[in-house]
Scaffold this active site. Structure first.
Site, PDB file in Angstrom:
ATOM      1  N   ASP A  13       0.825  -1.222   0.000  1.00 26.29           N
ATOM      2  CA  ASP A  13       0.000   0.000   0.000  1.00 26.29           C
ATOM      3  C   ASP A  13       0.853   1.264   0.000  1.00 26.29           C
ATOM      4  OD1 ASP A  13      -2.314  -1.667   0.270  1.00 26.29           O
ATOM      5  OD2 ASP A  13      -1.860  -1.820   2.412  1.00 26.29           O
ATOM      6  N   GLY A  40      -3.676  -4.804  -4.883  1.00 27.00           N
ATOM      7  CA  GLY A  40      -4.437  -3.839  -5.655  1.00 27.00           C
ATOM      8  C   GLY A  40      -3.744  -2.501  -5.669  1.00 27.00           C
ATOM      9  N   HIS A  41      -3.838  -1.798  -6.781  1.00 28.17           N
ATOM     10  CA  HIS A  41      -3.301  -0.442  -6.820  1.00 28.17           C
ATOM     11  C   HIS A  41      -4.184   0.416  -7.715  1.00 28.17           C
ATOM     12  CE1 HIS A  41      -0.802  -2.719  -9.866  1.00 28.17           C
ATOM     13  NE2 HIS A  41      -1.373  -1.809 -10.639  1.00 28.17           N
ATOM     14  N   GLN A 223       2.260  -6.236  -2.993  1.00 31.28           N
ATOM     15  CA  GLN A 223       2.465  -6.183  -1.541  1.00 31.28           C
ATOM     16  C   GLN A 223       3.746  -5.415  -1.198  1.00 31.28           C
ATOM     17  OE1 GLN A 223       1.705  -9.632  -2.778  1.00 31.28           O
ATOM     18  NE2 GLN A 223      -0.447  -9.317  -2.411  1.00 31.28           N
TER      19      GLN A 223
END
Length: 423
Positions: A13, A40-41, A223
């Site tokens: 993140d 996710g990004h 990650q």
């Protein structure tokens, strides 16, 4: 030749989506080398926000070939939805390549992930329940199903029937759950044939030829380093190697082919789920960072835990990854705080530790040692040079650079892909 690895230096993140997009704009290939759709990004382009979980960032650029490497695990049903979303936004996905050696996340992996997590009770890991861990477990136990297996319907059916026979024993005998129906799963996968036949390839050979032809290649991690299965805060980690060594293994190229390794860190730190977090701020500072930094997971929507930047763990990430440089994101989030802190040591009993402890039980008992800095109130989102940052912001960045002994070459001052300072 230009080959660059971009990966997270914290617990994920860190804003890698924006960073990988920044580098992907000039890349010929973008290769995702580990993880699945548990990552996710978000990439911000003007008024549009594009959230990607499995497809490499290079898909946004017509001249770039996005590659899902052999180190990844692929939920084909999810990938189908993601590709449809991109096509609806008029983003061409025809050039996507999926390694024939990547493993497939099966429906029973997702079910087992959920049941295992629930059975842990208060000791939950904080998994996304996407089936990633059980899929990697099958890979290591040599009973996984690979992308190439789907090219042979007979062989695929044999493997699926054998695996579900064993899975159903676990479901019924251990978790008191109803058994799975094999034919339902086979029917589901019969609808994915076009995705496999149109995109599968020998990704290792493709990348090797690209390197030979002096193409620009970006290796994209998911990650972060502190979630690495070997080098992270075990057991509160992901199920793959997130550190830079896996860029070579998870894409099928030799390590001598890597030129540059860029670590991404926020100007503070966050993590999702359980596990030790020495600099966490369970107070108004933490609330400020969460709200201003929009610290909610892309995949799960979960509120992230936030705290002061930990330079001990950051220096550890530099060492584990052989980082050549650092890209700092979200410096703008700190604007408005009167005082800032950097963790420069861990106090364990009467000893101050300045190297990451090999005995990670220390992370449960130690106290952070802080260096304090004056904050700033200026809006820095339009700043384009380091010298134009407020003096206090410059001092903060210089202190980070001096401690970790790696150059900071980029600073993000806003969510837009253009809101960066290049040093």
């Amino acid at each position: 030749m230009s080959t660059t690895v971009v990966l997270g230096a914290q617990w994920g993140d860190e804003g890698k989506g924006k960073v990988t997009d920044f580098f992907a704009s000039t890349a010929d290939y973008v290769v995702r080398f580990q993880g699945g759709n548990n990552a996710g990004h978000t990439i911000v382009v003007g008024e549009n926000k594009i959230a990607l979980s499995l497809t490499p960032s290079g898909v946004l650029y017509p001249n770039c070939t996005p590659v899902i490497g052999s180190g990844c695990v692929v939920d084909i049903g999810f990938l189908k939805q993601e590709l449809e979303m991109l096509n609806e936004k008029n983003i061409n996905t025809d050039k996507l390549v999926i390694s024939a050696n990547a493993h497939v996340v099966m429906p029973y992996h997702k079910l087992l992930d959920e049941l295992i997590e629930e059975s842990l009770g208060e000791n939950k890991i904080g998994t996304t329940k996407k089936g990633i861990g059980p899929c990697y477990a099958d890979k290591i136990q040599r009973k996984g199903i690979r992308i190439q297996d789907l090219l042979d319907e007979t062989n695929f059916e044999i493997k699926v029937r054998k695996n579900i026979e064993n899975v159903n024993l676990t479901l019924t005998k251990i978790y008191d759950h109803s058994p799975l129906v094999v034919d339902n799963i086979l029917d589901e996968f019969s609808t994915y044939k076009d995705i496999i036949t149109n995109h599968v390839a020998d990704a290792s050979l493709l990348i090797a030829n690209a390197i030979k032809n002096k193409k620009t290649i970006l290796f994209e991690g998911a990650q972060g380093t502190l979630l690495d299965i070997d080098h992270g805060t075990y057991p509160f980690v992901t199920s793959s190697n997130t550190s830079s060594g896996n860029a070579a293994i998870g894409s099928g190229v030799g390590p001598k082919n890597i030129d540059r390794i860029v670590g991404v860190t926020k100007a503070y730190i966050s993590r999702v789920g359980s596990g030790p977090f020495l600099t966490e701020q369970k107070n108004e500072i933490g609330d400020f960072l969460i709200e201003k930094g929009a610290e909610f997971g892309v995949v799960t929507g979960r509120r992230r835990r936030c705290g002061w930047l930990d330079l001990i763990s950051l220096k550890y990430s530099v060492r584990v990854n052989s980082l050549t440089e650092l890209f700092i994101t979200k410096l703008d989030v700190l604007s408005g705080l009167e005082e800032l802190k950097l963790c420069v040591g861990y106090k364990d009993n009467d000893e101050v530790i300045t190297d990451y402890p090999f005995n990670q039980n220390v992370l449960n008992t130690a106290e952070p040692v802080y260096e304090t800095f004056d904050g700033w109130t200026d809006d820095i989102s339009t700043v384009k040079s380091f010298e134009d940052l407020p003096n206090n912001a410059q001092s903060y960045i210089k202190a980070i650079e001096a401690f970790i002994e790696v150059p900071i070459t980029f600073i993000s001052v806003g969510p837009e892909r253009t809101e960066n300072i290049i040093i």
